[in-house]
Design a protein around this motif. Structure first.
Motif, PDB file in Angstrom:
ATOM      1  N   ASP A 174      10.969 -11.295   6.557  1.00 18.89           N
ATOM      2  CA  ASP A 174      11.222  -9.907   6.161  1.00 18.89           C
ATOM      3  C   ASP A 174       9.992  -9.064   6.496  1.00 18.89           C
ATOM      4  O   ASP A 174       8.996  -9.566   7.037  1.00 18.89           O
ATOM      5  N   GLU A 175      10.059  -7.758   6.186  1.00 22.15           N
ATOM      6  CA  GLU A 175       8.979  -6.853   6.591  1.00 22.15           C
ATOM      7  C   GLU A 175       7.658  -7.165   5.894  1.00 22.15           C
ATOM      8  O   GLU A 175       6.595  -6.796   6.382  1.00 22.15           O
ATOM      9  N   GLN A 176       7.723  -7.843   4.746  1.00 20.53           N
ATOM     10  CA  GLN A 176       6.488  -8.216   4.046  1.00 20.53           C
ATOM     11  C   GLN A 176       5.917  -9.526   4.590  1.00 20.53           C
ATOM     12  O   GLN A 176       4.901 -10.002   4.113  1.00 20.53           O
ATOM     13  N   GLY A 177       6.591 -10.130   5.562  1.00 23.86           N
ATOM     14  CA  GLY A 177       6.121 -11.393   6.106  1.00 23.86           C
ATOM     15  C   GLY A 177       6.559 -12.600   5.302  1.00 23.86           C
ATOM     16  O   GLY A 177       6.096 -13.715   5.564  1.00 23.86           O
ATOM     17  N   ASN A 178       7.462 -12.395   4.304  1.00 26.44           N
ATOM     18  CA  ASN A 178       8.011 -13.553   3.591  1.00 26.44           C
ATOM     19  C   ASN A 178       8.860 -14.395   4.549  1.00 26.44           C
ATOM     20  O   ASN A 178       9.558 -13.844   5.399  1.00 26.44           O
ATOM     21  N   GLU A 179       8.797 -15.703   4.364  1.00 25.54           N
ATOM     22  CA  GLU A 179       9.477 -16.620   5.272  1.00 25.54           C
ATOM     23  C   GLU A 179      10.742 -17.174   4.618  1.00 25.54           C
ATOM     24  O   GLU A 179      10.710 -17.565   3.441  1.00 25.54           O
ATOM     25  N   TYR A 180      11.829 -17.196   5.384  1.00 27.11           N
ATOM     26  CA  TYR A 180      13.116 -17.682   4.870  1.00 27.11           C
ATOM     27  C   TYR A 180      13.724 -18.671   5.860  1.00 27.11           C
ATOM     28  O   TYR A 180      13.369 -18.692   7.036  1.00 27.11           O
ATOM     29  N   ILE A 181      14.659 -19.444   5.336  1.00 34.52           N
ATOM     30  CA  ILE A 181      15.504 -20.297   6.182  1.00 34.52           C
ATOM     31  C   ILE A 181      16.950 -20.006   5.819  1.00 34.52           C
ATOM     32  O   ILE A 181      17.296 -19.950   4.630  1.00 34.52           O
ATOM     33  N   VAL A 182      17.782 -19.824   6.844  1.00 33.15           N
ATOM     34  CA  VAL A 182      19.211 -19.705   6.622  1.00 33.15           C
ATOM     35  C   VAL A 182      19.858 -20.929   7.291  1.00 33.15           C
ATOM     36  O   VAL A 182      19.409 -21.366   8.346  1.00 33.15           O
ATOM     37  N   HIS A 188      29.502 -31.364  -0.517  1.00 37.00           N
ATOM     38  CA  HIS A 188      30.473 -31.304  -1.610  1.00 37.00           C
ATOM     39  C   HIS A 188      30.862 -29.900  -2.033  1.00 37.00           C
ATOM     40  O   HIS A 188      31.959 -29.688  -2.498  1.00 37.00           O
ATOM     41  N   VAL A 189      29.958 -28.904  -1.866  1.00 41.34           N
ATOM     42  CA  VAL A 189      30.421 -27.539  -2.096  1.00 41.34           C
ATOM     43  C   VAL A 189      31.225 -27.134  -0.872  1.00 41.34           C
ATOM     44  O   VAL A 189      31.235 -27.830   0.130  1.00 41.34           O
ATOM     45  N   GLU A 190      31.907 -25.995  -0.944  1.00 43.55           N
ATOM     46  CA  GLU A 190      32.656 -25.504   0.210  1.00 43.55           C
ATOM     47  C   GLU A 190      31.653 -25.178   1.315  1.00 43.55           C
ATOM     48  O   GLU A 190      30.531 -24.786   1.043  1.00 43.55           O
ATOM     49  N   PRO A 191      32.087 -25.289   2.583  1.00 45.37           N
ATOM     50  CA  PRO A 191      31.199 -24.891   3.676  1.00 45.37           C
ATOM     51  C   PRO A 191      30.796 -23.424   3.527  1.00 45.37           C
ATOM     52  O   PRO A 191      31.580 -22.612   3.037  1.00 45.37           O
ATOM     53  N   GLY A 192      29.575 -23.090   3.909  1.00 43.98           N
ATOM     54  CA  GLY A 192      29.131 -21.703   3.797  1.00 43.98           C
ATOM     55  C   GLY A 192      27.696 -21.572   4.264  1.00 43.98           C
ATOM     56  O   GLY A 192      27.023 -22.564   4.539  1.00 43.98           O
ATOM     57  N   ILE A 193      27.229 -20.324   4.341  1.00 42.78           N
ATOM     58  CA  ILE A 193      25.890 -20.035   4.847  1.00 42.78           C
ATOM     59  C   ILE A 193      24.971 -19.732   3.663  1.00 42.78           C
ATOM     60  O   ILE A 193      25.319 -18.926   2.797  1.00 42.78           O
ATOM     61  N   HIS A 194      23.818 -20.377   3.639  1.00 42.26           N
ATOM     62  CA  HIS A 194      22.905 -20.306   2.496  1.00 42.26           C
ATOM     63  C   HIS A 194      21.502 -19.904   2.940  1.00 42.26           C
ATOM     64  O   HIS A 194      21.076 -20.243   4.043  1.00 42.26           O
ATOM     65  N   LEU A 195      20.798 -19.202   2.025  1.00 49.32           N
ATOM     66  CA  LEU A 195      19.448 -18.689   2.322  1.00 49.32           C
ATOM     67  C   LEU A 195      18.473 -19.131   1.245  1.00 49.32           C
ATOM     68  O   LEU A 195      18.825 -19.183   0.071  1.00 49.32           O
ATOM     69  N   ASN A 196      17.247 -19.407   1.667  1.00 48.33           N
ATOM     70  CA  ASN A 196      16.192 -19.701   0.699  1.00 48.33           C
ATOM     71  C   ASN A 196      14.851 -19.265   1.272  1.00 48.33           C
ATOM     72  O   ASN A 196      14.705 -19.105   2.482  1.00 48.33           O
ATOM     73  N   LYS A 197      13.885 -19.068   0.369  1.00 41.96           N
ATOM     74  CA  LYS A 197      12.510 -18.775   0.769  1.00 41.96           C
ATOM     75  C   LYS A 197      11.804 -20.087   1.060  1.00 41.96           C
ATOM     76  O   LYS A 197      11.990 -21.060   0.330  1.00 41.96           O
ATOM     77  N   VAL A 198      10.973 -20.105   2.088  1.00 43.49           N
ATOM     78  CA  VAL A 198      10.312 -21.348   2.464  1.00 43.49           C
ATOM     79  C   VAL A 198       8.875 -21.039   2.877  1.00 43.49           C
ATOM     80  O   VAL A 198       8.566 -19.907   3.251  1.00 43.49           O
ATOM     81  N   ASN A 199       8.030 -22.035   2.785  1.00 45.03           N
ATOM     82  CA  ASN A 199       6.712 -21.963   3.401  1.00 45.03           C
ATOM     83  C   ASN A 199       6.823 -22.762   4.705  1.00 45.03           C
ATOM     84  O   ASN A 199       6.974 -23.978   4.674  1.00 45.03           O
ATOM     85  N   LEU A 200       6.781 -22.065   5.837  1.00 41.81           N
ATOM     86  CA  LEU A 200       7.046 -22.733   7.121  1.00 41.81           C
ATOM     87  C   LEU A 200       5.939 -23.707   7.515  1.00 41.81           C
ATOM     88  O   LEU A 200       6.143 -24.564   8.367  1.00 41.81           O
ATOM     89  N   LYS A 201       4.751 -23.573   6.872  1.00 41.14           N
ATOM     90  CA  LYS A 201       3.671 -24.522   7.176  1.00 41.14           C
ATOM     91  C   LYS A 201       3.876 -25.847   6.464  1.00 41.14           C
ATOM     92  O   LYS A 201       3.589 -26.901   7.018  1.00 41.14           O
ATOM     93  N   THR A 202       4.377 -25.773   5.217  1.00 45.22           N
ATOM     94  CA  THR A 202       4.460 -26.984   4.409  1.00 45.22           C
ATOM     95  C   THR A 202       5.895 -27.475   4.213  1.00 45.22           C
ATOM     96  O   THR A 202       6.112 -28.614   3.799  1.00 45.22           O
ATOM     97  N   GLU A 204       7.758 -26.305   1.924  1.00 46.10           N
ATOM     98  CA  GLU A 204       8.064 -26.142   0.496  1.00 46.10           C
ATOM     99  C   GLU A 204       9.022 -24.968   0.280  1.00 46.10           C
ATOM    100  O   GLU A 204       8.818 -23.888   0.839  1.00 46.10           O
ATOM    101  N   MET A 205      10.044 -25.180  -0.545  1.00 47.95           N
ATOM    102  CA  MET A 205      10.990 -24.104  -0.836  1.00 47.95           C
ATOM    103  C   MET A 205      10.511 -23.432  -2.123  1.00 47.95           C
ATOM    104  O   MET A 205      10.101 -24.101  -3.055  1.00 47.95           O
ATOM    105  N   SER A 206      10.610 -22.091  -2.165  1.00 48.26           N
ATOM    106  CA  SER A 206      10.134 -21.443  -3.383  1.00 48.26           C
ATOM    107  C   SER A 206      11.255 -20.764  -4.164  1.00 48.26           C
ATOM    108  O   SER A 206      11.003 -19.984  -5.058  1.00 48.26           O
ATOM    109  N   GLY A 207      12.480 -21.048  -3.866  1.00 47.04           N
ATOM    110  CA  GLY A 207      13.583 -20.450  -4.625  1.00 47.04           C
ATOM    111  C   GLY A 207      14.772 -21.378  -4.653  1.00 47.04           C
ATOM    112  O   GLY A 207      14.630 -22.567  -4.419  1.00 47.04           O
TER     113      GLY A 207
END
Ligand SMILES: *[C@@H]1O[C@H](CO)[C@@H](O)[C@H](O)[C@H]1NC(C)=O
Ligand SMILES: *[C@@H]1O[C@H](CO)[C@@H](O)[C@H](O)[C@H]1NC(C)=O
Ligand SMILES: *[C@@H]1O[C@H](CO)[C@@H](O)[C@H](O)[C@H]1NC(C)=O
Ligand SMILES: *[C@@H]1O[C@H](CO)[C@@H](O)[C@H](O)[C@H]1NC(C)=O
Ligand SMILES: *[C@@H]1O[C@H](CO)[C@@H](O)[C@H](O)[C@H]1NC(C)=O
Ligand SMILES: *[C@@H]1O[C@H](CO)[C@@H](O)[C@H](O)[C@H]1NC(C)=O
Ligand SMILES: *[C@@H]1O[C@H](CO)[C@@H](O)[C@H](O)[C@H]1NC(C)=O
Ligand SMILES: *[C@@H]1O[C@H](CO)[C@@H](O)[C@H](O)[C@H]1NC(C)=O
Ligand SMILES: *[C@@H]1O[C@H](CO)[C@@H](O)[C@H](O)[C@H]1NC(C)=O
Ligand SMILES: *[C@@H]1O[C@H](CO)[C@@H](O)[C@H](O)[C@H]1NC(C)=O
Ligand SMILES: *[C@@H]1O[C@H](CO)[C@@H](O)[C@H](O)[C@H]1NC(C)=O
Ligand SMILES: *[C@@H]1O[C@H](CO)[C@@H](O)[C@H](O)[C@H]1NC(C)=O
Length: 585
Positions: A174-182, A188-202, A204-207
């Motif tokens: 995003d514009e603040q430089g936060n890193e995400y993965i989609v 087991h859940v229905e198929p779908g598209i999901h988003l989370n915050k990540v640290n791309l170096k490590t 680690e997911m933060s949400g």
């Protein structure tokens, strides 16, 4: 037609010493400025993801490599017409040791997403263990690679793993430089598209993973990519499965976390329900050039709607895209082999790097003493290094193969083994071609074998080799060299056979050839090296038997003891692969 014209112009321009750019500006003003041909990356190059570097004025694309090693090839272009192999993201087995354990013809690296952010290139992808159940977390090994220098293969990082029970993961900032993965969930859940915050170096997911969109109701919503434009977040995905029903759809939201509203004009890209030669179009990505014109890449299969013979599998195609301020991107449908798009960039920058153009053949490679295996030579899983040597002592200008116990079928038809499968090949990138090598090999032990193969997967390939089998004539205890042909597929294959090698061809180096007889059939032929006589055709192989799954055909050489004790080495030389034509419609 236009591609031929450009090629014709190249020759006099180079003759005058004025280089590639002169050839390009020579074509300026004509239709040639807008014309290009598909596929841009012919052969086994599925699931493309591309970026444009403003700084380098260069386009870069990554594609899926499944079990092959080196993996995740990167191709570069300055004009969107000629694509040069830069190198492979996955070029050291130690970057991802788990790939060696891959079990399954459709396992391995799925759908790398390539992005450039603040001077660093990122590839986010999934090592899929496709034999494990969809709800087994161990099926999905999601990973991140990064490099500050895409032209220097050795700079790619080791894989950084992150937790996501799904596939087709793609990074976003995003514009603040936060890193995400989609990514796409398929458990087991229905198929779908999901988003989370990540640290791309490590990794680690933060949400928590948030379900953004489920697509328009098509099968397998997957291959998501996020773009920010004119105040909207655009979420573009593939649906319909990677076969004839494949399509690309899009939704948008002002808030990254949604709600996402689907484009009423979906699907925005598809060749489904057409009679086009290019089918299965989908799994797209978007980028713009230096003039601000938008382009899309996608995968496609040259099969026609019959979808029966398509040995090169899923390839990368290009289309121009109109994306006006505040509105939805519009692709040039349907995808065709000869296309008119926006004015093609006329960059004068020569591409560096020693990789070949993706369309280049092999003109009698000599494996000279100072050579290395070129970056487009691939193994099935990371190789056992000592089984391959270039110009070993006493055998200059050869590639020496030591046999693996396993033949190309391997264990269970799908797994490799600790000793690997001795094989090295290259992609088929032309509808019509001739592949030829000389092999100096005198099998001394029962069942050991070396030869050539038309290879899609462990359980979809054809091979012809030289082996040692019992004689069943006068002296039943003697072993006699035989040619052996063997094919395997999910559909009917030509029967296997072996035949004693004719006496004049024994104890002499042989030329092995795989050639396309026409668009649907291959021939396997053999003859004495340097003989005036034409090669003898041993077998005809329909392309249908290697038209399956997610990968594309390779041609190459193999050596195996077929489970026995044989250790005789095979020496390969004069490797050539010559294009004889490309069918685009
Ligand atoms: C590969 O997967 C098959 C099917 O699940 C299994 O039977 C086999 O044991 C596996 N082989 C290896 C070497 O992991
Ligand atoms: C970009 O990279 C530089 C160092 O290379 C760093 O100082 C800067 O914070 C980075 N910017 C962002 C937005 O990540
Ligand atoms: C590529 O990177 C490696 C370090 O990973 C370095 O040793 C080497 O000199 C670099 N090569 C070039 C041509 O810059
Ligand atoms: C993740 O979800 C859990 C349970 O729904 C909640 O307790 C937790 O606060 C959430 N974490 C974040 C970072 O949003
Ligand atoms: C996706 O489908 C699931 C299951 O039907 C549903 O619970 C969820 O709300 C849907 N997600 C969105 C964003 O519509
Ligand atoms: C193709 O046609 C079938 C049958 O009419 C329809 O269900 C499907 O949605 C169509 N696919 C696309 C991408 O238009
Ligand atoms: C796009 O439109 C918005 C609002 O209509 C405007 O604020 C913005 O400047 C426009 N952007 C471009 C690149 O024209
Ligand atoms: C593609 O480019 C052509 C110009 O060659 C243009 O006429 C057409 O509108 C473009 N189509 C899209 C969808 O961008
Ligand atoms: C490239 O094309 C642009 C027009 O798009 C033109 O102005 C420029 O002179 C061209 N450059 C070269 C080197 O041909
Ligand atoms: C032995 O017999 C098999 C099948 O009957 C045949 O394929 C093979 O060529 C024979 N071998 C020799 C040396 O004649
Ligand atoms: C292609 O070649 C095969 C093998 O020679 C032959 O059986 C087939 O009829 C040919 N197909 C065409 C369309 O010529
Ligand atoms: C391939 O190797 C397996 C043992 O690993 C063996 O059972 C099979 O017969 C071999 N195939 C051929 C054609 O020799």
């Amino acid at each position: 037609m236009m591609a031929l014209l450009a090629a014709a112009l190249l020759v006099p321009a180079l003759g005058l010493g004025s280089g590639l750019s002169a050839a390009r500006s020579g074509a300026e003003g004509g239709r040639g400025d807008f014309a290009f041909v598909n596929p841009i990356l012919p052969g086994f190059h599925p699931d493309p993801s591309c970026v444009f570097s403003d700084v380098e004025e260069t386009f870069y694309c990554a594609s899926s490599s499944f079990n092959v090693f080196p993996g995740i090839p990167i191709h570069a272009s300055t004009d969107l017409r000629e694509w040069r192999l830069v190198g492979n993201v996955l070029n050291r087995a130690s970057q991802l040791p788990e790939l060696s354990l891959s079990n399954g013809s459709t396992s391995g690296i799925w759908a790398p997403a390539l992005r450039l952010y603040n001077g660093t290139f990122y590839v986010v992808t999934t090592l899929v263990h496709d034999k494990k159940a969809a709800d087994d977390p161990e099926r999905w090994d999601n990973i991140i690679f990064s490099t500050p220098d895409i032209w220097n293969e050795s700079q790619w990082s080791d894989a950084v793993h992150f937790d996501f029970e799904g596939y087709d993961t793609s990074p976003y900032w995003d514009e603040q430089g936060n890193e995400y993965i989609v990514g796409s969930h398929a458990y087991h859940v229905e198929p779908g598209i999901h988003l989370n915050k990540v640290n791309l170096k490590t990794g680690e997911m933060s949400g928590n993973w948030t379900n953004l969109w489920n697509g328009t109701g098509g099968l397998a919503p997957e291959g998501p990519h996020l773009y920010k434009k004119d105040g909207y977040h655009y979420l573009m995905i593939a649906e319909g499965g990677t076969g004839l029903g494949h399509m690309e759809t899009i939704a948008r939201s002002k808030d990254l976390y949604g709600p996402y509203i689907a484009n009423p004009a979906n699907p925005i890209l598809t060749n489904a329900n057409t009679t086009e030669y290019f089918q299965t179009v989908g799994h797209a990505d978007l980028f713009h050039d230096a003039n601000g014109n938008w382009w899309g890449v996608a995968l496609a299969t040259r099969s026609g709607p019959e979808y029966v013979t398509y040995p090169m599998g899923r390839e990368t195609v290009l289309t121009n895209v109109t994306w006006e301020n505040g509105s939805w991107p519009v692709f040039n449908n349907p995808v065709k082999g000869e296309f008119q798009g926006w004015r093609l960039p006329n960059s004068t920058r020569e591409l560096e790097g020693d990789g070949p153009l993706v369309t280049e053949g092999d003109d009698s490679l000599q494996f000279s003493p100072d050579a290395k295996l070129p970056p487009y030579f691939i193994h099935w899983r990371p190789p056992i290094i000592e089984n391959y040597a270039i110009s070993p002592p006493g055998h200059p200008n050869t590639l020496r193969l030591k046999s693996s116990k396993l033949n190309l079928t391997g264990i269970d038809g799908n797994a490799g083994g600790p000793g690997g499968q001795t094989f090295v090949g290259r992609r088929q990138v032309d509808t019509l071609f001739t592949y030829r090598v000389d092999i100096d090999y005198t099998p001394e032990t029962l069942e050991e074998e070396a030869g050539v193969t038309l290879f899609l997967t462990q359980n979809h390939h054809a091979r012809t080799g030289l082996t040692l089998l019992p004689s069943n004539t006068t002296n039943s205890s003697s072993l006699v060299p035989h040619f052996r042909f063997h094919a395997i597929s999910n559909i009917h294959v030509p029967p296997s056979f072996s035949m004693p090698v004719p006496v004049p061809l024994r104890n002499t180096p042989l030329t092995f050839e795989i050639r396309t007889a026409n668009e649907t059939h291959y021939t396997f032929a053999v003859g004495a090296v340097n003989s005036e006589d034409p090669l003898t055709i041993l077998a005809y192989v329909p392309g249908d038997i290697v038209s399956w799954g997610f990968t594309g055909t390779l041609v190459g050489v193999y050596a195996t003891s077929n489970g026995g004790e044989g250790k005789t080495e095979a020496f390969v030389s004069n490797w050539s692969y010559v294009s004889e034509g490309q069918v685009r419609g």
